[in-house]
Scaffold this active site. Structure first.
Site, PDB file in Angstrom:
ATOM      1  N   SER A 183       0.799  -1.226   0.000  1.00  0.00           N
ATOM      2  CA  SER A 183       0.000   0.000   0.000  1.00  0.00           C
ATOM      3  C   SER A 183       0.832   1.275   0.000  1.00  0.00           C
ATOM      4  O   SER A 183       0.376   2.298  -0.506  1.00  0.00           O
ATOM      5  CB  SER A 183      -0.962  -0.001   1.182  1.00  0.00           C
ATOM      6  OG  SER A 183      -0.261  -0.200   2.387  1.00  0.00           O
ATOM      7  N   HIS A 211      -5.423  -4.261  -2.225  1.00  0.00           N
ATOM      8  CA  HIS A 211      -5.206  -3.199  -3.222  1.00  0.00           C
ATOM      9  C   HIS A 211      -5.086  -3.746  -4.640  1.00  0.00           C
ATOM     10  O   HIS A 211      -4.891  -2.976  -5.581  1.00  0.00           O
ATOM     11  CB  HIS A 211      -3.936  -2.399  -2.899  1.00  0.00           C
ATOM     12  CG  HIS A 211      -4.085  -1.514  -1.706  1.00  0.00           C
ATOM     13  ND1 HIS A 211      -4.676  -0.280  -1.756  1.00  0.00           N
ATOM     14  CD2 HIS A 211      -3.733  -1.703  -0.418  1.00  0.00           C
ATOM     15  CE1 HIS A 211      -4.672   0.277  -0.556  1.00  0.00           C
ATOM     16  NE2 HIS A 211      -4.102  -0.576   0.275  1.00  0.00           N
ATOM     17  N   LYS A 242     -12.483  -1.116  -0.531  1.00  0.00           N
ATOM     18  CA  LYS A 242     -11.707  -0.349  -1.515  1.00  0.00           C
ATOM     19  C   LYS A 242     -12.424  -0.449  -2.875  1.00  0.00           C
ATOM     20  O   LYS A 242     -13.475   0.138  -3.029  1.00  0.00           O
ATOM     21  CB  LYS A 242     -10.261  -0.840  -1.542  1.00  0.00           C
ATOM     22  CG  LYS A 242      -9.562  -0.760  -0.155  1.00  0.00           C
ATOM     23  CD  LYS A 242      -8.086  -0.993  -0.252  1.00  0.00           C
ATOM     24  CE  LYS A 242      -7.436  -1.300   1.102  1.00  0.00           C
ATOM     25  NZ  LYS A 242      -7.502  -0.230   2.093  1.00  0.00           N
TER      26      LYS A 242
HETATM   27  C1  LIG Z   1      -3.265  -4.650   2.415  1.00  0.00           C
HETATM   28  C2  LIG Z   1      -4.406  -4.327   3.339  1.00  0.00           C
HETATM   29  N1  LIG Z   1      -4.933  -5.304   4.084  1.00  0.00           N
HETATM   30  C3  LIG Z   1      -5.952  -5.078   4.921  1.00  0.00           C
HETATM   31  C4  LIG Z   1      -6.492  -3.821   5.055  1.00  0.00           C
HETATM   32  C5  LIG Z   1      -7.610  -3.602   6.023  1.00  0.00           C
HETATM   33  O1  LIG Z   1      -8.818  -3.554   5.339  1.00  0.00           O
HETATM   34  P1  LIG Z   1     -10.157  -3.195   6.086  1.00  0.00           P
HETATM   35  O2  LIG Z   1     -10.338  -1.730   5.988  1.00  0.00           O
HETATM   36  O3  LIG Z   1     -11.218  -3.981   5.385  1.00  0.00           O
HETATM   37  O4  LIG Z   1      -9.991  -3.658   7.505  1.00  0.00           O
HETATM   38  C6  LIG Z   1      -5.994  -2.770   4.293  1.00  0.00           C
HETATM   39  C7  LIG Z   1      -6.580  -1.427   4.437  1.00  0.00           C
HETATM   40  O5  LIG Z   1      -5.949  -0.427   4.445  1.00  0.00           O
HETATM   41  C8  LIG Z   1      -4.903  -3.021   3.418  1.00  0.00           C
HETATM   42  O6  LIG Z   1      -4.384  -2.040   2.690  1.00  0.00           O
END
Ligand SMILES: Cc1ncc(COP(=O)(O)O)c(C=O)c1O
Length: 406
Positions: A183, A211, A242
């Site tokens: 990210s 992502h 997302k």
């Molecule tokens: C790679 C990754 N995994 C998990 C999450 C967490 O997602 P959620 O908002 O559904 O908890 C994010 C959110 O930023 C993320 O970028």
């Protein structure tokens, strides 16, 4: 002031003094390519994860509204006590079908899904190997899981992973976990090499593709599809917050046995309510649109290319990458925050990230593109980056190596 409050005020004061206090912008409009803040000002939004522009899509909103009207606010209990609604099962079936998995299981967030998965799979003969830049939910999930052994390997480095695989004691279950798209960097996990290594060492590969889903691969099925490896990744986790509607929710997709065990054992299933049915219906509609309307994905990639080409022509040097995340490294945290503030004055909403989210000295403004952005909006954003980049001395001549690349 009570002692705890005094301590907390001191801590907040330290954050403020170090320039690390986050500010929270109040948005009065729906999420979209342009947002209106509560003070009436407007900006082009380059910091949401609404990659496909579905967060405020009328069909998604209508589906969510229908879910609310037909099923009410929620189950008011957890799955094993009071059951689940048809929309949960429909969403899980569609997610599994989309990803070519036997089953999928939904959670209220991908944070929960990652923690639930790692905790449930880690026994006293389990090792977990994790990329050093994995998402915080994976890092915390491993801490919570307390496996017999764990190792963090150098970012996207198959050689480092191989060395750690060689250290796992024989007879142990080994889980290798990586983000599909990272990210903060916007780069991809080297899945072809990772798949080879995990297969060679009989390890289980888990890819968090939060992502990558709806962004990568010819049909938006994510990082594994991008590399032609959909049938060789054992477990995929992802968010519905997302590209897939932008509301909330997460899931684990894999073998039926895995999902059945998670349903039986994972604490986030046993002790926490499921997704609100409105969210399940909205996410399912988002998935349908992604499946039926490839134009969104094409538009997203055209927008990424237009933005990248535009800022490169101005003399800014973003990190390379194939995802919809375009980071522009500026150096110190205060520089990233100042650049973000200056961009907002020009009507562009893009956030600066500094230490400890990224390593010291690599603070950046992270841009995320959306299929909903028009060419005109992208061109306006590029012009704002050019103006702010110039005033901050960040532009380099086109034939010089990028001073902003790491
Ligand atoms: C790679 C990754 N995994 C998990 C999450 C967490 O997602 P959620 O908002 O559904 O908890 C994010 C959110 O930023 C993320 O970028």
């Amino acid at each position: 002031m009570k002692p705890l409050e005094a301590e907390l005020r001191r801590e907040l004061g330290e954050l403020a003094a170090g320039g690390a206090l986050k500010r929270f912008r109040e948005i009065a409009s729906p999420q979209g390519p342009e947002v209106r803040f509560a003070d009436g000002s407007e900006a082009i939004c380059l910091c949401s994860n609404d990659y496909l522009g579905l967060a405020a899509d009328p069909a998604v909103v209508e589906a969510a509204g229908r879910g609310l009207r037909e099923h009410g606010a929620g189950t008011a209990s957890v799955r094993f006590i009071c059951g689940l609604f048809t929309p949960h099962l429909e969403l899980e079936r569609d997610l599994a079908g989309f990803l070519g998995a036997e089953r999928a299981l939904s959670y209220v967030s991908c944070w929960n899904a990652n923690q639930a998965l790692l905790d449930t799979l880690a026994g006293d003969r389990t090792w977990i190997l994790s990329d050093e830049l994995n998402h915080a939910s994976i890092i915390d999930g491993i801490r919570l899981a307390r496996p017999a052994g764990k190792a963090v390997y150098a970012h996207a480095d198959p050689g480092a992973l191989e060395a750690e695989l060689g250290r796992v004691p024989p007879g142990h279950r080994c889980l290798v976990v990586t983000d599909g798209v990272f990210s903060m960097e916007g780069d991809l996990a080297p899945l072809p090499e990772i798949v080879e290594l995990t297969e060679e060492h009989s390890a289980t590969l888990i890819v968090d593709d939060s992502h990558g889903l709806g962004v990568l691969g010819p049909t938006g099925r994510g990082t594994a599809e991008h590399f032609g490896l959909t049938d060789r990744v054992d477990i995929v986790t992802g968010t519905l917050g997302k590209a897939l509607g932008g509301a909330a929710g997460g899931f684990v997709a894999g073998d039926a046995a895995l999902c059945e065990l998670l349903e039986q054992r994972s604490r986030a299933q046993l002790f926490s309510n499921g997704l609100p049915p409105s969210v399940a219906c909205g996410a399912r509609e988002a998935l349908r649109i992604l499946r039926d309307d490839p134009g969104r994905l094409e538009r997203l990639h055209a927008n990424v290319a237009r933005f990248r080409d535009g800022v490169a022509a101005t003399g800014l040097r973003p990190l390379d990458g194939e995802s919809a995340i375009v980071p522009i490294v500026v150096g110190e945290t205060r520089d990233a925050i100042a650049m973000s503030d200056a961009l907002l004055e020009q009507g562009v909403f893009a956030i600066g990230f500094g230490y400890p989210v990224v390593p010291e000295g690599t603070a950046r403004v992270r841009v995320q593109l959306s299929a909903a952005l028009s060419d005109a909006q992208i061109d306006r954003a590029v012009a704002a980056f050019a103006a702010v980049g110039e005033s901050r001395g960040l532009l380099v001549a086109p034939d010089q190596p990028g001073s902003t690349a790491t």
